[in-house]
Design a protein around this motif. Sequence first.
Motif, PDB file in Angstrom:
ATOM      1  N   UNK B  11      28.079 -11.644 -16.859  1.00  0.00           N
ATOM      2  CA  UNK B  11      28.154 -10.259 -16.039  1.00  0.00           C
ATOM      3  C   UNK B  11      27.144  -9.793 -16.727  1.00  0.00           C
ATOM      4  N   UNK B  12      27.770  -9.870 -18.102  1.00  0.00           N
ATOM      5  CA  UNK B  12      26.627  -9.248 -18.974  1.00  0.00           C
ATOM      6  C   UNK B  12      25.196  -9.027 -18.602  1.00  0.00           C
ATOM      7  N   UNK B  13      25.662 -10.854 -19.180  1.00  0.00           N
ATOM      8  CA  UNK B  13      23.330 -11.310 -19.358  1.00  0.00           C
ATOM      9  C   UNK B  13      23.375 -11.138 -18.127  1.00  0.00           C
ATOM     10  N   UNK B  14      23.752 -11.438 -16.504  1.00  0.00           N
ATOM     11  CA  UNK B  14      23.703 -11.153 -15.182  1.00  0.00           C
ATOM     12  C   UNK B  14      22.680 -10.056 -14.738  1.00  0.00           C
ATOM     13  N   UNK B  16      22.414  -7.690 -17.156  1.00  0.00           N
ATOM     14  CA  UNK B  16      21.393  -6.642 -18.296  1.00  0.00           C
ATOM     15  C   UNK B  16      19.934  -6.494 -17.271  1.00  0.00           C
ATOM     16  N   UNK B  17      19.343  -6.736 -16.526  1.00  0.00           N
ATOM     17  CA  UNK B  17      18.357  -6.393 -15.633  1.00  0.00           C
ATOM     18  C   UNK B  17      19.136  -5.642 -15.036  1.00  0.00           C
ATOM     19  N   UNK B  75      26.790   1.253 -23.383  1.00  0.00           N
ATOM     20  CA  UNK B  75      25.805   0.209 -22.980  1.00  0.00           C
ATOM     21  C   UNK B  75      26.219  -0.552 -21.680  1.00  0.00           C
ATOM     22  N   UNK B  76      27.049  -0.335 -22.022  1.00  0.00           N
ATOM     23  CA  UNK B  76      28.135  -0.599 -20.154  1.00  0.00           C
ATOM     24  C   UNK B  76      27.616  -0.040 -19.624  1.00  0.00           C
ATOM     25  N   UNK B  78      25.277   1.632 -18.714  1.00  0.00           N
ATOM     26  CA  UNK B  78      24.192   1.882 -18.497  1.00  0.00           C
ATOM     27  C   UNK B  78      23.159   0.228 -17.844  1.00  0.00           C
ATOM     28  N   UNK B  79      24.058  -0.708 -18.059  1.00  0.00           N
ATOM     29  CA  UNK B  79      23.796  -2.044 -17.901  1.00  0.00           C
ATOM     30  C   UNK B  79      25.142  -2.754 -16.703  1.00  0.00           C
ATOM     31  N   UNK B 101      14.036   1.384 -23.796  1.00  0.00           N
ATOM     32  CA  UNK B 101      14.231  -0.195 -23.023  1.00  0.00           C
ATOM     33  C   UNK B 101      13.540   0.660 -22.147  1.00  0.00           C
ATOM     34  N   UNK B 103      15.668   3.957 -20.144  1.00  0.00           N
ATOM     35  CA  UNK B 103      16.619   4.202 -19.233  1.00  0.00           C
ATOM     36  C   UNK B 103      16.956   5.659 -20.411  1.00  0.00           C
TER      37      UNK B 103
END
Lengths: 291, 415
Positions: B11-14, B16-17, B75-76, B78-79, B101, B103
Motif C-alpha cells: 500500500x505504501x508502495x502504491x 508512494x506516487x 513520511x506517512x 505526506x504519502x 521530492x 513536497x
Amino acid sequence: MRPNTRWTPFFFILPALFIYSFTVLIPLIGTIGSSFTKWNGYGSPELVGFKNYIRALQDSIFLNSFKHVFIYVLATILLEVVIGLVLAGILTSRKGIEAYRIALFVPVLLPMVIVAVLWRFIFNADFGLLNGALEQIGFPQFQQIWLGDSRFALAAICIVSGWVYAGFYLAIFYAGLQRLPREVIESAALDGAKQNTIFWKIKVPMIRRLWEVAVLICTTGGIQGFDLFYVMTNGGPYYATEVPTTHMVRMVFRDQEIGYGSALAVLLTLTVLTIGLIYSKVRKKSEQVEY
Amino acid sequence: MAILAATLLGVTALSGCGGDSGASDKIIRIGMATPGEAGQKVWDAAIAKFKAANPDWDVELFIQDDDIYQTVGLQNLLTGGNPPDAYFEWAGARTAQREKDGYAADLNDLIANSTLKDLFPESAFNSGRSNGKALLLPTGSDVTNVMWYDKDIFGKLGINVPTTWDELMAACAKIKAAKQNCFSIGNKDFWVAGNFFGHLYSRIVGEESYHKIMTKEMPMNSPELVKAYGVVADLHKNGYINASANSIADNEGYTLFFKNGAAMLPIGSWLVSIAKEEAPTKNIDWFNLPAFAGGAGDQNSVLGVTTGYVINAKSKKINQVIKFFEAFFSEEITAAWVKEGSAPLTKAAASGDLNPLQKKLVDLMTSGGTIVAPPDTGYDLKVADALNVATAEVMGGAKTPQQALDDAQAKIANS
C-alpha cells in the motif's frame, strides 16, 4: 437450482475477489515487485535484481533478529502455551475459582500498546515498580536496568507477552478440557490415577489438536511480533531485541528504503509460510482422535 | 502479520506516487509533533482567530509523538491519503529533501505578497532557504543541546558553572561522590545522546571534519572521531551517566532530572516550556557545552536548528494556508507563544516579554558562535542513526569506540 449461465458463480465471487485483490493480492504483488528495486518511496524505482536479497542475507542485524525472534517464540511457547495449559488444568480441576479465569483473561482484552507502556513503567530502572519493590523487600542487589541491559531486555518482553497471552491460551484449553468425556476421567480416577497423572497422561493427550494449533499460532504469531518490541525497547539496547518486523519498519519508514524493506517483508513472509507448511505436514503425519 | 506487513508495504508502495493534497474540502490540514498542553492552547487560539476571519474554513491538526513524527509519521502523512497542506519541519537537509521530492512550495512570492513579509525580519527566512527558495515559515530557532542543571544541587555541592570540559568532569566527580547521577539522558531513541555528543564531537574534531563525516566524505571510523568517542567511553567508565540511559525515552530522562535523579540534563531549548508545565518550582538554569581543551572546533559553537512550517507544494489550498499563517504569526498569537514559553522569530516577539531562560537561549543563538547542525535533523538519517547507535553503544559500555565506529562505518557502506 442451476445457474442461468456458467458465468453466474463467478459473478457471485466477484465482490469478494475485488476486495481481496485490492487489499491483499495487488499490494502483495507490489511488495514482491518493489523488493527488486531501489526506491525511497518517491520518484522512479531503480531495478536492482536480487541485490536487496543478497544484502538481507549479509545484514547481521536482520540475521540476528531471527535469532531473537526464535528465542522469543520458544519462551512464549513456555510462558503462554504451557502456562496457559497448566492454568486451564488447575481451573478445571477445582470448583469455585471461575473468577480467576476472568482475571487471567483480562490482559488479552487490553490493547498491546497500552500493555507495553504499562510494563515500561514497571520495568523503568529509575522509578519503576519492579526495582522499587526489590528495594522495599530488601533485595536491592537484584535491581537491574531491565530494558537497557541486553541480558534482560528480551526476557522482559517475553514475560510481558506471557502475561498477556497465557490467558488467551487458557481460554482455549479450558473450553477443550470442559468437553472431555467425564467417564474417561472417572475411570482413571477409579483406577487410582492421581490428578497430576490424569492431567498430563490423559487430558493433555486428548486435547492434542488444541495445543498443536496453539503452538502453531504462538510460533507464527511470535515471528511476526511487533508492537511489544516497538514500544518497549524499539529493538534496543544495541539491537539486542531487534526482531525482523522492527528492523523492517526501521528500513522502510525511517531510512526510506522501500525496496530493501520489501525484500525483508518477502523473506519474513516466506519464513512464516515455510514454518506453517512444515508444521502442517508434521501434524498430518500424526493425526489422532479428537474429542 | 507478515502478509499484513507485506500488504502495508504494498500500500505504501502504491501510494508512494500519490500524496496529492488536492482535496476540494475547506479544511486546512497541518502535520506536526505534539505541541504540549500549553502549546495546544495557543494553536487553538490561532485556529479560532483564522476561523473568525474565514468562517467557511476549518483547520485540522495531525498531531504525532515527536520521535514518530520525525521518523515515520511525516513520511506517512505526506504519502498517504489527505496529506497535510502544511507540516512542521527542521531547516537544513530535511527541508531541502522535501523540496527535491516535490513536497515543499517555494514561498518567496507568497511571503512577498502577504502580510508575512511585515511580520518577520527579512533574515528570519534565511536558514529555511534552499537554492534561493524560501521553504520554511520559521516558528523558532531551537538550541538543540545545552546543559540544563539543578541550581540547588550545584549550590549545595559548591559547584560553579563549568567553562571547560575538565571543570565539568570535576563537577561530575563531586556529584557522583554525593551519590547523584551527573547526567540524566533518555536515549532509547538515540537522538538525545546523539545531540549531546554530536556537539562534543564537532568541538573535538572540528566542524569541518564533523560535516565531512556526516556527509560521508570522511569515514566514520576516522582516528579523530575514535578519539572523540574515547571521551564518551570515559564518561561510562566513571559512571557519570544514568545507567538506565539507553532504556528510557527522552521524556523519562526529563522526569529523572525533575525528580532530582540527576544534577544535569543535556537537552534543547524546548525544556523551558516543559519545565514550566511539569516542574514549575524546579530551580534550573543552563550553560552551553564547555570548551574542550585542544579541540579543533569552535569552542563557542552552538548546536541548533531553525524549525517551522513547510507548505506542501501539492496542496491546492496554498493561498488559504498562507492566510492561516498570517493569523498564526500575528502579534496577538505571537504574544500567546511568548507567554507559553516559546521564542518565535517574528518582529513582535523580539519586543515581547520573553521568559529569561528563553531570552538567554535566543541570545546564545545570535552570539556569533558557529551553528552546528544536529546529526538527526541536519544530516541524512541513516548516517545520523549509525553515529547515534555507536554513541549509545559506547555510552552503555557495550563496545569500544573503535568497534562501535567500525560497525557504524560498515553499516553506512552496506546501505
